[in-house]
Design a protein around this motif. Sequence first.
Motif, PDB file in Angstrom:
ATOM      1  N   GLU A  50       0.809  -1.220   0.000  1.00 19.91           N
ATOM      2  CA  GLU A  50       0.000   0.000   0.000  1.00 19.91           C
ATOM      3  C   GLU A  50       0.839   1.265   0.000  1.00 19.91           C
ATOM      4  N   GLY A  51       2.141   1.133   0.254  1.00 21.86           N
ATOM      5  CA  GLY A  51       3.023   2.289   0.244  1.00 21.86           C
ATOM      6  C   GLY A  51       2.861   3.223   1.433  1.00 21.86           C
ATOM      7  N   LEU A  52       2.297   2.727   2.515  1.00 19.86           N
ATOM      8  CA  LEU A  52       2.129   3.549   3.719  1.00 19.86           C
ATOM      9  C   LEU A  52       3.429   3.539   4.494  1.00 19.86           C
ATOM     10  N   SER A  53       3.813   4.709   5.018  1.00 17.10           N
ATOM     11  CA  SER A  53       5.133   4.765   5.644  1.00 17.10           C
ATOM     12  C   SER A  53       5.155   5.384   7.033  1.00 17.10           C
ATOM     13  N   THR A  54       4.030   5.878   7.513  1.00 21.53           N
ATOM     14  CA  THR A  54       4.030   6.424   8.872  1.00 21.53           C
ATOM     15  C   THR A  54       3.231   5.502   9.789  1.00 21.53           C
ATOM     16  N   PRO A  55       3.611   5.448  11.053  1.00 25.67           N
ATOM     17  CA  PRO A  55       2.862   4.609  11.997  1.00 25.67           C
ATOM     18  C   PRO A  55       1.375   4.943  12.036  1.00 25.67           C
ATOM     19  N   SER A  56       1.028   6.219  11.933  1.00 25.08           N
ATOM     20  CA  SER A  56      -0.393   6.558  11.998  1.00 25.08           C
ATOM     21  C   SER A  56      -1.146   6.099  10.750  1.00 25.08           C
ATOM     22  N   GLU A  57      -0.532   6.179   9.576  1.00 23.41           N
ATOM     23  CA  GLU A  57      -1.163   5.653   8.357  1.00 23.41           C
ATOM     24  C   GLU A  57      -1.362   4.140   8.479  1.00 23.41           C
ATOM     25  N   ILE A  58      -0.355   3.473   8.991  1.00 19.94           N
ATOM     26  CA  ILE A  58      -0.420   2.012   9.142  1.00 19.94           C
ATOM     27  C   ILE A  58      -1.497   1.630  10.146  1.00 19.94           C
ATOM     28  N   ALA A  59      -1.563   2.344  11.269  1.00 21.45           N
ATOM     29  CA  ALA A  59      -2.590   2.070  12.285  1.00 21.45           C
ATOM     30  C   ALA A  59      -3.986   2.245  11.696  1.00 21.45           C
ATOM     31  N   ASP A  60      -4.195   3.320  10.948  1.00 27.09           N
ATOM     32  CA  ASP A  60      -5.499   3.566  10.335  1.00 27.09           C
ATOM     33  C   ASP A  60      -5.850   2.480   9.322  1.00 27.09           C
ATOM     34  N   PHE A  61      -4.875   2.068   8.537  1.00 29.58           N
ATOM     35  CA  PHE A  61      -5.088   1.026   7.529  1.00 29.58           C
ATOM     36  C   PHE A  61      -5.504  -0.287   8.184  1.00 29.58           C
ATOM     37  N   ILE A  62      -4.825  -0.659   9.262  1.00 33.00           N
ATOM     38  CA  ILE A  62      -5.099  -1.927   9.927  1.00 33.00           C
ATOM     39  C   ILE A  62      -6.361  -1.845  10.778  1.00 33.00           C
ATOM     40  N   GLY A  63      -6.594  -0.672  11.378  1.00 34.16           N
ATOM     41  CA  GLY A  63      -7.732  -0.527  12.276  1.00 34.16           C
ATOM     42  C   GLY A  63      -7.375  -0.867  13.713  1.00 34.16           C
ATOM     43  N   ILE A  64      -6.119  -0.566  14.086  1.00 39.69           N
ATOM     44  CA  ILE A  64      -5.686  -0.765  15.465  1.00 39.69           C
ATOM     45  C   ILE A  64      -5.190   0.559  16.021  1.00 39.69           C
ATOM     46  N   ASP A  65      -5.118   0.658  17.350  1.00 43.59           N
ATOM     47  CA  ASP A  65      -4.700   1.921  17.945  1.00 43.59           C
ATOM     48  C   ASP A  65      -3.197   2.132  17.805  1.00 43.59           C
ATOM     49  N   ARG A  66      -2.764   3.359  18.076  1.00 43.33           N
ATOM     50  CA  ARG A  66      -1.357   3.741  17.890  1.00 43.33           C
ATOM     51  C   ARG A  66      -0.423   2.963  18.823  1.00 43.33           C
ATOM     52  N   THR A  67      -0.887   2.656  20.029  1.00 43.91           N
ATOM     53  CA  THR A  67      -0.054   1.911  20.972  1.00 43.91           C
ATOM     54  C   THR A  67       0.241   0.507  20.436  1.00 43.91           C
ATOM     55  N   ALA A  68      -0.784  -0.161  19.943  1.00 44.80           N
ATOM     56  CA  ALA A  68      -0.604  -1.505  19.379  1.00 44.80           C
ATOM     57  C   ALA A  68       0.291  -1.456  18.145  1.00 44.80           C
ATOM     58  N   THR A  69       0.145  -0.402  17.362  1.00 48.73           N
ATOM     59  CA  THR A  69       0.983  -0.243  16.178  1.00 48.73           C
ATOM     60  C   THR A  69       2.441  -0.063  16.577  1.00 48.73           C
ATOM     61  N   SER A  70       2.692   0.804  17.538  1.00 48.15           N
ATOM     62  CA  SER A  70       4.071   1.036  18.003  1.00 48.15           C
ATOM     63  C   SER A  70       4.694  -0.248  18.531  1.00 48.15           C
TER      64      SER A  70
END
Length: 150
Positions: A50-70
């Motif tokens: 998908e070419g997403l490169s920021t943690p917040s873009e990735i979190a939004d794409f997956i549908g998980i919160d920022r803490t889980a993404t980090s």
Amino acid sequence: MTDQRFHLHNSLGYQVTMLARVIERRFEQRIAEHGLTRVTWCVLLAAGEEGLSTPSEIADFIGIDRTATSRALRQMEARGLITRSSGTGDGRSIRVGLTKPGQAALQAVLPVAQENAAYFEAKLTAQELAALRQTAAKLLQDEPRIVAKL
């Protein structure tokens, strides 16, 4: 007289939840052979396909919160699947990229994801599948997106 009892196994929520769990469980069992979880797979897909490169873009794409993404990103970096580097500008933004092992894991599991989707889609006719997708989209319309806290 109509039956006023609630029938769990006939409820839409129960049936949709059980279906999602069956689909996810089958997929998770297969990607575990590659050392991945559903979340790590989704991160690889987000960054690689998908070419997403920021943690917040990735979190939004997956549908998980920022803490889980980090947490997932830290674990994946420790395993050598991704890199995290400072973005442009003030240095506070983080950019995520796939390493060669991360790209290899993504490529190894893409066919598994495609096969898993095809397995369940093959149980329906083309018309049933189109109707299911249309119905799901209609039910999700105007509903807030739920962010999972893993």
